[in-house]
Design a protein around this motif. Sequence first.
Motif, mmCIF file in Angstrom:
data_model
loop_
_atom_site.group_PDB
_atom_site.id
_atom_site.type_symbol
_atom_site.label_atom_id
_atom_site.label_comp_id
_atom_site.label_asym_id
_atom_site.label_seq_id
_atom_site.Cartn_x
_atom_site.Cartn_y
_atom_site.Cartn_z
ATOM 1 N N SER A 1 37.452 45.844 41.242
ATOM 2 C CA SER A 1 37.768 46.457 39.961
ATOM 3 C C SER A 1 38.700 45.588 39.126
ATOM 4 N N SER A 2 39.386 44.625 39.766
ATOM 5 C CA SER A 2 40.290 43.747 39.021
ATOM 6 C C SER A 2 39.652 42.397 38.712
ATOM 7 N N ARG A 3 38.382 42.196 39.092
ATOM 8 C CA ARG A 3 37.699 40.942 38.828
ATOM 9 C C ARG A 3 37.361 40.822 37.348
ATOM 10 N N PHE B 1 30.224 40.003 32.315
ATOM 11 C CA PHE B 1 31.201 39.387 31.409
ATOM 12 C C PHE B 1 30.698 38.035 30.920
ATOM 13 N N LEU B 2 30.179 37.218 31.824
ATOM 14 C CA LEU B 2 29.687 35.893 31.463
ATOM 15 C C LEU B 2 28.471 35.976 30.545
ATOM 16 N N ILE C 1 36.176 44.703 31.203
ATOM 17 C CA ILE C 1 37.408 43.964 31.497
ATOM 18 C C ILE C 1 38.408 44.899 32.175
ATOM 19 N N PRO C 2 38.989 44.509 33.308
ATOM 20 C CA PRO C 2 40.022 45.352 33.930
ATOM 21 C C PRO C 2 41.168 45.600 32.963
ATOM 22 N N GLU D 1 44.012 38.753 28.829
ATOM 23 C CA GLU D 1 43.390 37.557 29.376
ATOM 24 C C GLU D 1 41.880 37.572 29.133
ATOM 25 N N GLY D 2 41.265 38.733 29.384
ATOM 26 C CA GLY D 2 39.823 38.848 29.228
ATOM 27 C C GLY D 2 39.373 38.632 27.789
ATOM 28 N N ILE D 3 40.070 39.257 26.844
ATOM 29 C CA ILE D 3 39.739 39.081 25.430
ATOM 30 C C ILE D 3 39.972 37.634 25.006
#
Length: 403
Positions: free
Chosen positions: A7-9, A15-16, A131-132, A138-140
């Motif tokens: 869940s934290s990946r 995402f890719l 995104i977690p 970080e994800g954005i």
Amino acid sequence: MQSQESSSRLWTKPFLILTLSTLLLFLNLQMLLAAFPAYVKSAFQADDLTVSLIISVFAGSTIITRLLTAQLMRIVRRNVILYAGLAAACLFTVMSVAAGSVGMLLVMRVGFGIGFGMASTIIPTLVSQIIPGKRMGEGIGYFGLSTSLAMSVGPIIGLSVMKHAGFTILAMLGTATILLIFPILLLSRAIPPDTSKKTAPAAGSASKQLFHAKLLIPGLLNVILAVTYGGLLSFIALFGESVHLEQVGLFFLFNAIAVIIIRPVSGKLFDRFGHAAVLIPAAISVVSALMVLSYTTTMPMLILSALLYGLGFGSIQPTLQAWMLRSGTPQHYGMANSMFYNTTDLGIAVGALILGAVSSMSDYAFMYRISAGFMVLFLILYIVVRLLSAVRYKFKQSAGQTT
């Protein structure tokens, strides 16, 4: 333990794939956007006002569509809206070749704006969903690299193809980039399930109003930032001519390099320390960049300005987007992304108009100093809001202790 780790990946296949799809979508936009003014002038002998109108109707239709799409997501499945938007963007890209008049071209641009507005709202919303929560900044930041790459590579490709092969080939290339998104999404099955309707809040209207209020400050800050970018997009080439810099386009290359380097770092800083740790130094960097640019007469100064601007802009934009997303729950993500991209488009349009008026009354150097003034306003507004929030928090604490 394993479920917590998964869940934290961040770097998952969805995402890719969605990040790659955004790169292709915005590549289409940037390739054609850079070449459209020259095409409209040569094909229809249009004046500057007509060129501005064609660009404006695209921006206007995109903004309106994003607002409507955020509401449409409540009743229509997201993948249906996404594929419809991509199909419309693809169709109107290829049909722009057949436009025999300015009026028909306006219709084509409105149609493309509708399709682009739908797709560019849905994909970021889907990304926000996967995104977690603790890695949102970080994800954005990483996701935003797709639009940064498109903004740096797209205009170079578009202008080059337009010069050597013509607008028809460029439109076909733009159509191909969107067509490529369909098999990528369908074969990878990267679109996550729609859970927004299952988790809708009970107090819908009160929750919505509260959420809208939370978006006002980051939205206004994003408009101010985008004003400075509008001045760069519209006038950097003319500024280069005025100071006799032939390779002024290198500004965007070095700007893109700085953005790519700083985005992941700024996202992690936001996740760990909050938006103040990012926005204040980044805004100072943008002010410095624009002041350096206003005095630029050599390539080293231009490169320094580009790097400073990229470091600041590349930090502020994903931070404001993550701030908006964190202001609500997952069912608000569509509205937040719509607000983020609309305030960006609005700021660019306003910046082009205001700074264009300034340059016509003075010169480009003075215009970029005025642009730096907008970022000083950004800093003042943000610091005042932070101070008021701190005072309000202390007042609530003292009121709670007395009771």
